[in-house]
Scaffold this motif. Structure first.
Motif, short mmCIF file in Angstrom:
data_model
loop_
_atom_site.label_atom_id
_atom_site.label_comp_id
_atom_site.label_asym_id
_atom_site.label_seq_id
_atom_site.Cartn_x
_atom_site.Cartn_y
_atom_site.Cartn_z
N ILE A 83 0.72 -1.12 -0.26
CA ILE A 83 -0.10 -0.13 -0.36
C ILE A 83 0.86 1.17 -0.13
O ILE A 83 2.03 1.51 0.78
CB ILE A 83 -0.71 -0.10 1.06
CG1 ILE A 83 -2.34 -1.22 1.21
CG2 ILE A 83 -1.76 1.18 1.31
CD1 ILE A 83 -2.98 -1.13 2.20
N LEU A 84 0.53 2.25 -0.75
CA LEU A 84 1.44 3.61 -0.71
C LEU A 84 0.84 4.66 -0.96
O LEU A 84 -0.86 3.90 -0.66
CB LEU A 84 2.13 3.24 -2.61
CG LEU A 84 3.43 2.82 -2.29
CD1 LEU A 84 3.50 1.58 -2.42
CD2 LEU A 84 3.73 3.18 -3.98
N GLY A 85 0.35 5.86 -0.53
CA GLY A 85 -0.44 6.90 -0.60
C GLY A 85 -0.63 7.28 1.31
O GLY A 85 0.49 6.85 2.10
N ASN A 86 -1.59 7.11 1.37
CA ASN A 86 -2.18 6.97 2.44
C ASN A 86 -2.85 6.01 2.62
O ASN A 86 -4.15 5.52 2.43
CB ASN A 86 -3.73 8.43 2.78
CG ASN A 86 -4.04 7.85 4.11
OD1 ASN A 86 -3.13 7.99 4.90
ND2 ASN A 86 -4.75 9.19 4.02
N PRO A 87 -2.49 4.80 4.00
CA PRO A 87 -2.65 3.57 4.59
C PRO A 87 -4.31 3.57 5.09
O PRO A 87 -5.29 2.83 4.86
CB PRO A 87 -2.29 3.18 5.42
CG PRO A 87 -0.40 3.58 4.95
CD PRO A 87 -1.09 5.46 4.29
N ASP A 88 -4.80 4.95 5.42
CA ASP A 88 -5.76 5.38 5.90
C ASP A 88 -6.67 6.29 5.23
O ASP A 88 -7.60 7.07 5.19
CB ASP A 88 -5.88 5.75 7.49
CG ASP A 88 -5.33 5.02 8.12
OD1 ASP A 88 -5.55 3.37 8.34
OD2 ASP A 88 -4.25 5.62 8.64
N GLY A 89 -6.54 6.31 4.11
CA GLY A 89 -7.42 7.11 2.40
C GLY A 89 -8.79 7.07 2.42
O GLY A 89 -9.33 5.38 2.97
N ASP A 90 -9.43 7.38 2.14
CA ASP A 90 -11.34 7.13 2.16
C ASP A 90 -11.62 6.38 0.55
O ASP A 90 -12.54 5.45 0.31
CB ASP A 90 -11.85 8.25 2.39
CG ASP A 90 -11.72 9.93 1.41
OD1 ASP A 90 -10.75 9.82 0.21
OD2 ASP A 90 -12.62 10.25 1.31
N VAL A 91 -10.40 6.65 -0.12
CA VAL A 91 -11.73 5.49 -1.37
C VAL A 91 -9.29 4.86 -1.60
O VAL A 91 -8.72 5.23 -1.80
CB VAL A 91 -11.08 7.09 -2.20
CG1 VAL A 91 -10.88 6.16 -4.12
CG2 VAL A 91 -12.50 7.65 -2.57
N THR A 92 -10.33 3.67 -2.85
CA THR A 92 -8.57 2.75 -2.83
C THR A 92 -8.49 2.79 -4.21
O THR A 92 -9.91 2.81 -4.46
CB THR A 92 -9.21 1.53 -2.05
OG1 THR A 92 -9.09 1.73 -0.99
CG2 THR A 92 -7.73 -0.07 -2.32
N VAL A 93 -7.45 2.97 -4.82
CA VAL A 93 -7.52 2.61 -6.11
C VAL A 93 -6.03 1.68 -6.12
O VAL A 93 -5.42 1.79 -5.84
CB VAL A 93 -6.65 3.93 -6.82
CG1 VAL A 93 -6.24 3.17 -8.14
CG2 VAL A 93 -6.96 5.45 -7.05
#
Length: 243
Positions: A83-93
């Motif tokens: 997982i890159l970006g924000n592990p707790d993000g609200d949208v998963t790509v």
């Protein structure tokens, strides 16, 4: 009845007399009627093919939607996926990719621009090595790099690497980002590495993907190269649907 005959008969109802359709027709008589209808109305061939293609596309879309529904948790939350970006993000790509795919390399700056501009995105990577032995070696090395906390560094470096990913070039990049090569080779054979690749193969088959890169963003299945603006629109749609 052959497949060709079956396809063509889709368009016959509008051109064959009802009295003929009411008969108990054998295969030879059906073929005669097909040829007669084609001679008089050749456009029905394309109409019949279009009907078949439309039905096939509808069936494929239905199967993809069902696969996404049943496998969503594994697609988005597999603990064995980087997982890159924000592990707790609200949208998963989710991106399925291959280090030897030129379109994956082209999409790299688009994806980086997306997560740089939107700090609320979870970027899940699925190694999907389908372009030969070098791709498999690169994918295994990338997944093994997790043990040394170097997956992200190695990933971006590999995506920026010129030339084909093969054992020599992969190990060169690994050294450049500071990986211990002996440990890397050992970790490449860990069960979780093969499990990740096997899961990617399973998911792409169920989702109907046939090439890299391929993305899952919300309910959207997106094959091929996508620019940052379009990715952002898909993220916005997924975010809105989740509200």
């Amino acid at each position: 009845m052959t497949l060709k005959t079956s396809v063509l008969t889709l368009g016959l109802a509008a051109f064959i007399p009802l009295s003929a359709l009411a008969q108990d027709l054998d295969e030879a008589r059906v073929k005669e009627l097909v040829l007669e209808a084609i001679r008089e109305n050749p456009e029905i061939v394309m109409e019949a093919v279009a009907i078949l293609e439309q039905r096939q596309a509808g069936a494929k879309a239905e199967a993809q939607a069902k696969a996404l529904e049943t496998q969503r948790d594994l697609i988005e939350n597999d603990p064995n996926a980087p997982i890159l970006g924000n592990p707790d993000g609200d949208v998963t790509v989710v991106e399925f990719f291959d280090y030897n795919c030129p379109y994956c390399r082209r999409v790299k700056p688009e994806v980086r621009a997306l997560i740089d501009a939107d700090p609320n995105i979870r970027l899940v990577y699925r190694e999907w090595p389908i372009l030969g032995g070098g791709s498999v070696f690169a994918a295994k090395a990338a997944l093994a790099a997790r043990k040394q906390g170097k997956y992200e560094d190695f990933h971006w470096a590999m995506m920026g690497n010129e030339g084909r990913a093969e054992e020599a070039s992969v190990l060169r990049v690994a050294r450049e980002v500071g990986l211990d090569i002996d440990q890397l080779r050992t970790d490449m054979e860990a069960p979780e590495v093969q499990d990740h690749i096997a899961t990617s193969m399973q998911l792409t088959q169920e989702l109907g993907f046939n090439g890299t890169p391929s993305f899952v963003i919300g309910d959207a299945l997106v094959p091929g190269f996508v620019e940052t603006d379009q990715l952002a629109k898909l993220v916005a749609a997924a975010r809105e649907a989740a509200e």
